[in-house]
Enzyme design. Structure first.
Site, PDB file in Angstrom:
ATOM      1  N   HIS A   1      -8.010  -5.137  -0.617  1.00 45.58           N
ATOM      2  CA  HIS A   1      -6.714  -4.492  -0.433  1.00 45.58           C
ATOM      3  C   HIS A   1      -5.989  -5.003   0.808  1.00 45.58           C
ATOM      4  CE1 HIS A   1      -3.670  -1.398  -0.730  1.00 45.58           C
ATOM      5  NE2 HIS A   1      -3.943  -0.983   0.488  1.00 45.58           N
TER       6      HIS A   1
ATOM      7  N   ASP B   1      -8.693  -6.345  -5.036  1.00 49.65           N
ATOM      8  CA  ASP B   1      -8.276  -5.029  -4.535  1.00 49.65           C
ATOM      9  C   ASP B   1      -8.780  -3.959  -5.504  1.00 49.65           C
ATOM     10  OD1 ASP B   1      -7.026  -2.740  -3.636  1.00 49.65           O
ATOM     11  OD2 ASP B   1      -5.004  -3.608  -3.593  1.00 49.65           O
TER      12      ASP B   1
ATOM     13  N   SER C   1       0.835  -1.193   0.000  1.00 47.85           N
ATOM     14  CA  SER C   1       0.000   0.000   0.000  1.00 47.85           C
ATOM     15  C   SER C   1       0.880   1.257   0.000  1.00 47.85           C
ATOM     16  CB  SER C   1      -0.952  -0.033   1.196  1.00 47.85           C
ATOM     17  OG  SER C   1      -1.956   0.947   1.091  1.00 47.85           O
TER      18      SER C   1
END
Length: 372
Positions: free
Chosen positions: A350, A317, A151
């Protein structure tokens, strides 16, 4: 002059700086809170820097001092795992602007003796990376075997390869992107507005009162948390099931399990995170555009790099979908950089990079052993 101490949040160093920020400000001194695991090899060849995501911190494999919970990535970082203190010297630093000991809006401005609040300078992902480089200099780490992150941590890993190409041997980038899209910025703006609309925000000057804008921060967390999950995962876990009741209340209590879950996530978050830090770090992510930093061409960001890259995405995601990773892979190919890429299947959206996805460990372990 530097000062290295133990102060309850792990290790901490105050570096004299100055650190020149992308916004033009010189920040001095620079506080960095960090953790290390393992021992640096005599030839310095086994150092791995782990870069954390937006609301995480340096406690990657050690208990969190506020919540008491285990480190956020013990699935990846511990004995017998892909990143192993027996083989690697592991560094994880709290990012600039955060609230677990590194310089940020909650820390004291030496010029005033009061918390910086909103007078803290606006920062970028590249500023975070430059601060990490200062820490590695302090620790005697000249070159990284690898930089690893998911991320926002993946953004830092990409920025490391572009900013310090001679210091990075490999980059493992998981569930990330080379820039924020309009949709990413939009979700962050909703969160920022929720915080700033809370009367207790007080223009960011709430530290002396000890009464932070908890309601606004909780709403910001709730909105963001939705983006970390997948529709399929939410449907499987919660569906439209009611929360501890047989019928709808015909009111605005948490009738549905998903409502109760999100409220819990928001309430738990405010106990460990600072509202102003949330503003600053989300702004840094929104400003991130690696191509823009290199003349508008993403491939140019990697021209000087000699690192090997591995990119991993997840099929559910939708915050940083696979297309974002593919665009980075294409840029790396154009720059002639060695890169491998895989899209993994997971129902977790995610957040999959933080959860139990055995295939992620297998890919990460294979890549890191190949670059060792």
């Amino acid at each position: 002059m530097t000062q290295d101490t133990r102060f309850g949040l792990g290790r901490h160093v105050t570096l004299s700086g100055p650190l020149r920020l992308d916004g033009g400000v010189l920040l001095s001194p620079v506080d960095i809170a960090y953790e290390t695991y393992g021992t640096l090899a005599a030839d310095g060849s086994n150092a791995i820097l782990i870069c954390h995501a937006l609301t995480l911190d340096q406690h990657v494999a050690s208990d969190h001092p506020v919540t008491g919970k285990p480190g956020w990535w013990t699935r990846m970082v511990s004995a017998g795992k892909p990143i192993d203190p027996a083989r690697h010297f592991i560094v994880c630093a709290n990012v600039l602007g955060s609230c677990m000991g590194s310089s940020g809006p909650a820390t004291v401005n030496p010029a005033t003796g009061q918390p910086w609040g909103m007078s803290f300078p606006v920062i970028t992902i590249r500023d975070m990376v430059r601060a990490q480089a200062m820490l590695l200099d302090h620790l005697g780490v000249a070159r990284l075997m690898a930089v690893v992150g998911g991320s926002m941590g993946g953004m830092q890993a990409l920025s490391w390869a572009a900013t310090f190409p001679d210091r990075v041997g490999a980059a493992l980038v998981i569930a990330s992107a080379a820039r924020h899209t309009a949709q990413n910025i939009a979700f962050h703006e909703v969160g920022r507005q929720a915080i700033m609309a809370d009367p207790k925000w007080r223009g960011g000057d709430y530290y002396a009162a000890g009464d932070p804008p908890a309601a606004g921060l909780a709403v910001a967390r709730m909105a963001a948390h939705i983006t970390y999950l997948s529709e399929a995962g939410l449907t499987e876990k919660f569906g439209r099931r009611l929360q501890a009741r047989e019928a709808k209340s015909f009111g605005f209590d948490a009738d549905f399990q998903i409502e109760s879950y999100l409220r819990h996530q928001g309430i738990a978050f405010v106990d460990r995170f600072d509202a102003n830090s949330y503003l600053y770090i989300t702004r840094a992510m929104d400003y991130f555009d690696l191509a823009e930093e290199h003349g508008g061409h993403l491939a140019h960001a990697f021209k000087a790099s000699r690192a090997r890259f591995c990119l991993i995405s997840f099929d559910t995601d939708w915050l940083y979908p696979t297309a974002e990773s593919r665009s980075i892979v294409h840029a790396l190919n154009a720059a002639g950089a060695p890169v491998s890429f895989v899209e993994l299947s997971s129902p977790f959206g995610h957040d999959a990079f933080l959860l139990d996805v055995p295939e992620l460990n297998r890919v990460a372990d294979g890549f890191l052993r190949a670059v060792a």
